[in-house]
Design a protein around this motif. Structure first.
Motif, PDB file in Angstrom:
ATOM      1  N   MET A  93      26.434 -35.081  24.310  1.00 35.68           N
ATOM      2  CA  MET A  93      27.795 -36.060  25.463  1.00 35.68           C
ATOM      3  C   MET A  93      28.408 -34.349  25.596  1.00 35.68           C
ATOM      4  O   MET A  93      29.249 -33.218  24.745  1.00 35.68           O
ATOM      5  CB  MET A  93      28.441 -36.376  25.252  1.00 35.68           C
ATOM      6  N   VAL A  94      28.443 -33.298  27.150  1.00 33.97           N
ATOM      7  CA  VAL A  94      29.225 -32.449  27.489  1.00 33.97           C
ATOM      8  C   VAL A  94      30.508 -32.683  27.839  1.00 33.97           C
ATOM      9  O   VAL A  94      31.371 -33.483  28.161  1.00 33.97           O
ATOM     10  CB  VAL A  94      28.236 -31.241  28.657  1.00 33.97           C
ATOM     11  N   LEU A  95      31.209 -31.298  27.299  1.00 37.58           N
ATOM     12  CA  LEU A  95      32.880 -31.503  26.889  1.00 37.58           C
ATOM     13  C   LEU A  95      33.353 -30.193  27.846  1.00 37.58           C
ATOM     14  O   LEU A  95      32.881 -29.160  26.747  1.00 37.58           O
ATOM     15  CB  LEU A  95      33.617 -31.826  25.611  1.00 37.58           C
ATOM     16  N   SER A  96      33.409 -30.318  28.926  1.00 36.47           N
ATOM     17  CA  SER A  96      33.706 -28.626  29.665  1.00 36.47           C
ATOM     18  C   SER A  96      34.689 -28.344  30.314  1.00 36.47           C
ATOM     19  O   SER A  96      34.838 -29.701  31.287  1.00 36.47           O
ATOM     20  CB  SER A  96      32.178 -28.488  30.711  1.00 36.47           C
ATOM     21  N   GLY A  97      35.475 -27.390  30.536  1.00 42.03           N
ATOM     22  CA  GLY A  97      36.605 -26.831  31.256  1.00 42.03           C
ATOM     23  C   GLY A  97      35.832 -26.708  32.570  1.00 42.03           C
ATOM     24  O   GLY A  97      36.370 -26.684  33.742  1.00 42.03           O
ATOM     25  N   ARG A  98      34.406 -26.559  32.416  1.00 43.12           N
ATOM     26  CA  ARG A  98      33.843 -26.077  34.587  1.00 43.12           C
ATOM     27  C   ARG A  98      33.625 -27.458  34.748  1.00 43.12           C
ATOM     28  O   ARG A  98      33.169 -28.606  34.501  1.00 43.12           O
ATOM     29  CB  ARG A  98      32.998 -25.891  33.876  1.00 43.12           C
ATOM     30  N   ASP A  99      34.881 -27.293  36.168  1.00 43.66           N
ATOM     31  CA  ASP A  99      34.627 -28.789  37.045  1.00 43.66           C
ATOM     32  C   ASP A  99      34.273 -28.676  38.170  1.00 43.66           C
ATOM     33  O   ASP A  99      33.683 -27.136  38.522  1.00 43.66           O
ATOM     34  CB  ASP A  99      36.170 -28.375  37.366  1.00 43.66           C
ATOM     35  N   GLY A 100      32.597 -29.390  38.347  1.00 43.93           N
ATOM     36  CA  GLY A 100      32.839 -29.196  39.488  1.00 43.93           C
ATOM     37  C   GLY A 100      30.624 -30.398  39.353  1.00 43.93           C
ATOM     38  O   GLY A 100      30.809 -30.551  37.782  1.00 43.93           O
ATOM     39  N   SER A 101      30.389 -30.792  39.848  1.00 43.14           N
ATOM     40  CA  SER A 101      29.699 -31.508  40.034  1.00 43.14           C
ATOM     41  C   SER A 101      28.955 -31.453  39.851  1.00 43.14           C
ATOM     42  O   SER A 101      26.953 -31.693  39.262  1.00 43.14           O
ATOM     43  CB  SER A 101      29.122 -33.083  41.409  1.00 43.14           C
ATOM     44  N   ASP A 102      28.220 -29.483  40.867  1.00 40.51           N
ATOM     45  CA  ASP A 102      26.805 -29.353  40.496  1.00 40.51           C
ATOM     46  C   ASP A 102      26.773 -29.286  37.907  1.00 40.51           C
ATOM     47  O   ASP A 102      25.436 -28.720  37.739  1.00 40.51           O
ATOM     48  CB  ASP A 102      27.258 -27.865  40.721  1.00 40.51           C
ATOM     49  N   GLU A 103      27.854 -28.495  37.433  1.00 39.94           N
ATOM     50  CA  GLU A 103      27.910 -29.010  36.553  1.00 39.94           C
ATOM     51  C   GLU A 103      27.713 -30.223  35.363  1.00 39.94           C
ATOM     52  O   GLU A 103      26.611 -30.047  35.039  1.00 39.94           O
ATOM     53  CB  GLU A 103      28.688 -28.116  35.696  1.00 39.94           C
TER      54      GLU A 103
END
Length: 133
Positions: A93-103
């Motif tokens: 499960m990726v937990l990311s501060g990068r917001d965006g559907s591409d990510e």
């Protein structure tokens, strides 16, 4: 920044499920560890190479992976996990501060089972984990 909400969450998996959190942010390490420790065995590392070393010593039931890691990108680590015969197949499960559907799409294409943006609802993390395990 984050609040630790108390809830009646009870995972459907065995309480001894193990997780590896790969995140270099000490605040996030502490928050996620405290949130999940009552129900899971949580190990924490802050770098990709430390994650690989830990994974070779102990195969967890799932990995929580941040994308912003020192020295490498979380997506690069995800690719490495998926291409390794002895490490592939561990749910990520990726937990990311990068917001965006591409990510999110990239994470899923590289083999992650889920992608959750930071900041996240603690109960949502717990529910998504219960679906992975």
């Amino acid at each position: 920044m984050f609040t630790l909400a108390t809830s009646s969450f009870s995972p459907t998996s065995a309480p001894s499920a193990s997780l590896l959190l790969v995140d270099d942010d000490p605040v996030m390490q502490s928050f996620v560890s405290r949130l999940l420790a009552p129900d899971y065995d949580v190990a924490v590392v802050g770098e990709a190479e430390a994650a690989i070393e830990r994974l070779r010593q102990h195969r967890p039931d799932t990995i929580l992976l941040d994308l912003n890691l020192p020295e490498t990108d979380g997506h690069a680590l995800l690719e490495r996990l998926q291409s390794s015969d002895d490490l592939e197949g561990i749910p990520v499960m990726v937990l990311s501060g990068r917001d965006g559907s591409d990510e999110r799409v990239t994470s899923l294409r590289l083999g992650a089972q889920d992608h959750l943006n930071k900041p996240f609802n603690p109960e949502e993390l717990q529910e998504r984990l219960s679906l992975l395990l």
